[in-house]
Every structure is written in C-alpha cells, then in structure tokens.
Design an enzyme around this catalytic site. Sequence first.
Site, PDB file in Angstrom:
ATOM      1  N   CYS A  34       0.798  -1.223   0.000  1.00  0.00           N
ATOM      2  CA  CYS A  34       0.000   0.000   0.000  1.00  0.00           C
ATOM      3  C   CYS A  34       0.832   1.277   0.000  1.00  0.00           C
ATOM      4  O   CYS A  34       0.285   2.359  -0.150  1.00  0.00           O
ATOM      5  CB  CYS A  34      -0.903   0.009   1.228  1.00  0.00           C
ATOM      6  N   CYS A 105      -0.803  -4.684   7.586  1.00  0.00           N
ATOM      7  CA  CYS A 105      -0.397  -3.542   8.423  1.00  0.00           C
ATOM      8  C   CYS A 105       0.350  -4.051   9.658  1.00  0.00           C
ATOM      9  O   CYS A 105       1.318  -3.428  10.099  1.00  0.00           O
ATOM     10  CB  CYS A 105      -1.597  -2.712   8.854  1.00  0.00           C
TER      11      CYS A 105
HETATM   12 FE1  FES Z   1      -1.034  -0.606   4.336  1.00  0.00          FE
HETATM   13 FE2  FES Z   1      -2.263  -0.222   6.513  1.00  0.00          FE
HETATM   14  S1  FES Z   1      -3.141  -0.158   4.517  1.00  0.00           S
HETATM   15  S2  FES Z   1      -0.160  -0.391   6.294  1.00  0.00           S
END
Ligand code: FES
Length: 209
Positions: A34, A105
């Site tokens: 992300c 995450c």
């Molecule tokens: Fe990637 Fe949380 S969406 S670290």
Amino acid sequence: MQYSQKVLDHFMKPHNLGKLEKANAEATEGSPACGDQVSIWLNVNEKTKIIEDIGFLSYGCASNIATASIITDMAKGKTIEEAKAISWKEAAAELDGLPPVKMHCSVLAVDTLRKAIKNYELAHHLIKADKGALNKEMVLAELAKILYPKVGEDLISLKMVKYAGVSEDGNVTVDVEIPKFDKFRENVAEEIREHLEKLPGVKDITINI
Ligand code: FES
C-alpha cells in the site's frame, strides 16, 4: 470496514508516539502492498539488552498506526531476544483482530521492529552483516522486475504484492493479489518462481495467489 474498539482506541490515542531523543537504534520500513511507512526508534540498555524506551512515527492508515502503537507497547520492557519473537499474529490478536485486508499492516509493524533490533545488533557487533545473503529486499527487487501482462507495469508498482517474507532457512513466501478468473494468474506465478529461484540461498518458494 469493521474495526475493533481496541484498534480505534490505539488509532485515536497512540501509545509511544514520536521520535526518541536518545535512541540507539532505528528502522524505517514500507509496505509494498500500500505504500505506507513506519519508523521505530529503540533505546536498548547496553547491559541488560532490555528495550527501555521505544517510539514510532507512522505515515499510513489507521491499522498501521494502531499496530505500531500496540507493538511498541508489547516490546517495551522486553529484551531484544523476547521482542524479536513477537509475531504479527500476536499483534493482531492483541488488537482483538484486524480486517483481513489490513493484516499486512501488522506485518509491517513487526517487520519494522525486527529491523530496528537487527540494526542495533549490527551496530553493537552482536551479529555479522549478512552481505549477499538472501533477504526481503532482494525478493522485492526481483518482484519489481516482473510485469503484469495485462497492464504492462510491474507487480510492485501496481501494489499487487501483499506480502513478501524470507525465513532464516531460505523459505520465501509471496502473497500476490490477482483477480480469480484472470487468465494471467498462472503466467505470473510461474514468472515469480523463475525469478526467485535464481536468488542465492532460496530453499523453497510458496506463492499464494
Ligand atoms: Fe497498508 Fe495499513 S493499509 S499499512
């Protein structure tokens, strides 16, 4: 997306937030899934090897902040050996769970903590730099060379790699997100395997696609 109350509490009022003035180790890691980032600073007692203080900064989502907050709580007061053993599953469990799409995450928070500990160990000659040995950066660099035929861009730029990890005994695990009925699924998996097989020290490759 449903977050537990604990995730919301740590997101709204993060613990151990901020850079440490007196740190003797630090690390910054980013998530290929992300683009979010976490930095962690440690103050390790030179004699006891206990993490006496720890701080973090996050440049990312709510789960990123919450997992960094909980992981720093979990590591504080532990020896570096104990802190190294904290897993991303334990961190997620400590937060009463994370939505499946946000599991990476907690992987990011744990990776950053482990990297900061490793940097401490390297700087204090507790371990030797493993120059040329298989590592996650090498795996990511290979994945960045593989194009997704449908779009003509690489897997990393397209954020299709949700996780990449290397175990100490050379097992590489890669999670890639490709739509179920995509005709390129098999091609991409094959190409990943071909690329990763070339890396030094690879014993086994698991591709979750
Ligand atoms: Fe990637 Fe949380 S969406 S670290």
